[in-house]
Design a protein around this motif. Structure first.
Motif, PDB file in Angstrom:
ATOM      1  N   GLY A  87      85.846  25.580 119.532  1.00  0.00           N
ATOM      2  CA  GLY A  87      85.227  26.654 120.430  1.00  0.00           C
ATOM      3  C   GLY A  87      86.043  27.788 120.478  1.00  0.00           C
ATOM      4  N   VAL A  88      85.511  28.952 120.472  1.00  0.00           N
ATOM      5  CA  VAL A  88      86.535  30.186 120.406  1.00  0.00           C
ATOM      6  C   VAL A  88      85.669  31.293 121.252  1.00  0.00           C
ATOM      7  CG1 VAL A  88      87.725  32.293 119.326  1.00  0.00           C
ATOM      8  CG2 VAL A  88      87.674  29.939 118.288  1.00  0.00           C
ATOM      9  N   GLN A  89      86.512  31.844 122.297  1.00  0.00           N
ATOM     10  CA  GLN A  89      86.045  32.813 123.244  1.00  0.00           C
ATOM     11  C   GLN A  89      86.577  34.117 123.091  1.00  0.00           C
ATOM     12  OE1 GLN A  89      87.571  34.301 125.847  1.00  0.00           O
ATOM     13  NE2 GLN A  89      88.213  32.471 127.236  1.00  0.00           N
ATOM     14  N   THR A 138      81.929  24.878 114.563  1.00  0.00           N
ATOM     15  CA  THR A 138      82.510  25.983 115.442  1.00  0.00           C
ATOM     16  C   THR A 138      81.455  26.641 116.204  1.00  0.00           C
ATOM     17  OG1 THR A 138      84.343  26.184 113.636  1.00  0.00           O
ATOM     18  CG2 THR A 138      84.061  28.061 115.460  1.00  0.00           C
ATOM     19  N   ALA A 139      81.835  27.001 117.251  1.00  0.00           N
ATOM     20  CA  ALA A 139      81.071  27.767 118.322  1.00  0.00           C
ATOM     21  C   ALA A 139      82.000  28.949 118.612  1.00  0.00           C
ATOM     22  CB  ALA A 139      80.775  27.004 119.451  1.00  0.00           C
ATOM     23  N   VAL A 140      81.343  30.007 118.792  1.00  0.00           N
ATOM     24  CA  VAL A 140      82.171  31.346 119.081  1.00  0.00           C
ATOM     25  C   VAL A 140      81.185  32.043 120.174  1.00  0.00           C
ATOM     26  CG1 VAL A 140      82.903  33.576 118.441  1.00  0.00           C
ATOM     27  CG2 VAL A 140      82.848  31.747 116.800  1.00  0.00           C
ATOM     28  N   ASP A 141      81.792  32.594 121.358  1.00  0.00           N
ATOM     29  CA  ASP A 141      81.115  33.051 122.464  1.00  0.00           C
ATOM     30  C   ASP A 141      81.862  34.066 123.168  1.00  0.00           C
ATOM     31  OD1 ASP A 141      79.061  33.450 124.456  1.00  0.00           O
ATOM     32  OD2 ASP A 141      78.422  31.189 124.222  1.00  0.00           O
ATOM     33  N   ASN A 339      77.216  22.926 122.095  1.00  0.00           N
ATOM     34  CA  ASN A 339      76.570  23.436 121.158  1.00  0.00           C
ATOM     35  C   ASN A 339      76.639  22.635 119.704  1.00  0.00           C
ATOM     36  OD1 ASN A 339      76.153  25.634 122.914  1.00  0.00           O
ATOM     37  ND2 ASN A 339      77.024  26.920 121.655  1.00  0.00           N
ATOM     38  N   CYS A 340      77.936  22.030 119.364  1.00  0.00           N
ATOM     39  CA  CYS A 340      77.964  21.405 118.411  1.00  0.00           C
ATOM     40  C   CYS A 340      77.482  19.945 118.143  1.00  0.00           C
ATOM     41  CB  CYS A 340      79.337  21.360 117.867  1.00  0.00           C
ATOM     42  SG  CYS A 340      80.071  23.356 117.568  1.00  0.00           S
TER      43      CYS A 340
END
Length: 348
Positions: A87-89, A138-141, A339-340
């Motif tokens: 996860g990246v923010q 991967t989740a980006v937010d 999310n994943c």
């Protein structure tokens, strides 16, 4: 078999065999902060990395290196990537369904010395690039959404099914959780118009919340009202709390910033009716006390937020909290787990 040490070993063995893990990364200007979290959301490892450039592909490579480092230290380099998510923010609008960064920018700033060079990302497919570089789903937010995810699992979400988070850094953002569900849509809180005739915002409109509040705007407003250049938010606070003749107009900038945030929170209260609104900001901006004139002025206006809301939704507690080093990365890990891998963020 009641030996606690044996039970701990067995529990750890089960987690390694059956659990999911998440690396969470907070992308800041010229810096990465990372954590490793397990299925229950607890952080088991932390790391950070300073960056010399902010070109998108270079940042992708550095995030991949940080991810590999955290995984190797916590789980071993051979641990299967299918059970690890990333996860990246970051502080900008993101298409969370694709991981596309619509815009992530650090505009030119002449209000302080030793400022890093500006940069701008537009429509960069960060999610796709990171999946390729790391082998992890991967989740980006957005950064404010990550702080909302942290609060949902470990903060005010333990008591309130509906609440909001306002994040004040260089700019201003917000995230909402409504009836235990985090709103993943872009919420451009900083660009709500608090005044039709206000200052020109970086976005090109006038009167945005972000034209008055946030470290970048506060520094600029203090300079405009006093004619004095001060180095960043710390310098602006120092001037407002000094014995200099310009202290009074400098202090008025902090009242204006608090009023702008209060106006925006009032709109969220009218729309969603949250029981609590958490406001994250630099400690010196939200810690009141004797001699803390800037924080006192800012908070006085901030706590008037309910007066800007529809009267039915004025029973809201505004909760100021200081920014801490890994909360944003922790929130990014929680979003990735949800999310994943479908891990619920509810605390109960």
């Amino acid at each position: 078999m009641n030996d606690p040490h044996v039970q701990q070993i067995l529990r750890r063995s089960y987690e390694l065999d059956h659990g999911y893990y998440a690396v969470g990364v907070e992308l800041l200007p010229y810096k990465l902060v990372g954590v490793m979290a397990q299925t229950d959301g607890r952080v088991t490892a932390r790391a950070h990395k300073n960056l010399t450039v902010m070109e998108p592909q270079d940042v992708v490579e550095h995030i991949a290196e940080l991810t590999a480092h955290l995984v190797a230290d916590a789980l071993g380099s051979s641990f299967p990537r299918r059970r690890i998510c990333l996860g990246v923010q970051l502080g900008g609008p993101v298409d969370t369904s694709t991981g596309l960064v619509r815009r992530y920018a650090n505009p030119p700033d002449d209000h302080g010395k030793d400022k890093p060079p500006p940069y701008a990302w537009v429509d960069f497919p960060l999610g796709t690039a990171l999946r390729t570089a790391t082998g992890c789903v991967t989740a980006v937010d957005n950064d404010a959404h990550a702080f909302a995810a942290y609060e949902q699992r470990f903060g005010v979400g333990t008591d309130s099914p509906t609440f909001g988070v306002v994040l004040i850094r260089d700019g201003v953002g917000a995230g909402m959780v409504v009836q235990h569900e985090r709103l993943a849509v872009p919420l451009e809180f900083g660009h709500l118009r608090a005044s039709r005739r206000g200052r020109l915002c970086d976005c090109g409109m006038r009167g945005c919340i972000e034209s008055q509040a946030g470290a970048r705007a506060l520094t600029a407003v203090v300079r405009e009202r006093t004619g004095c250049r001060r180095d960043g938010l710390e310098g602006a606070i120092g001037l407002a709390e000094s014995d200099e003749p310009q202290a009074a107009p400098a202090l008025s900038a902090f009242r204006s910033a608090g009023a702008a945030i209060a106006f925006g929170i009032g709109q969220l209260l009218s729309l969603f009716g949250p029981a609590q609104m958490v406001v994250y900001a630099a400690r010196d901006l939200i810690t009141p006390g004797p001699g803390r004139l800037a924080a006192n002025a800012f908070l006085h206006e901030l706590h008037r937020s309910p007066t800007y809301a529809f009267q039915t939704f004025r029973e809201c507690q505004v909760v100021p909290k200081p920014l801490q080093p890994v909360l944003g990365a922790h929130g990014a890990a929680l979003i990735a787990l949800q999310n994943c891998f479908g891990v619920r963020l509810r605390s109960r």
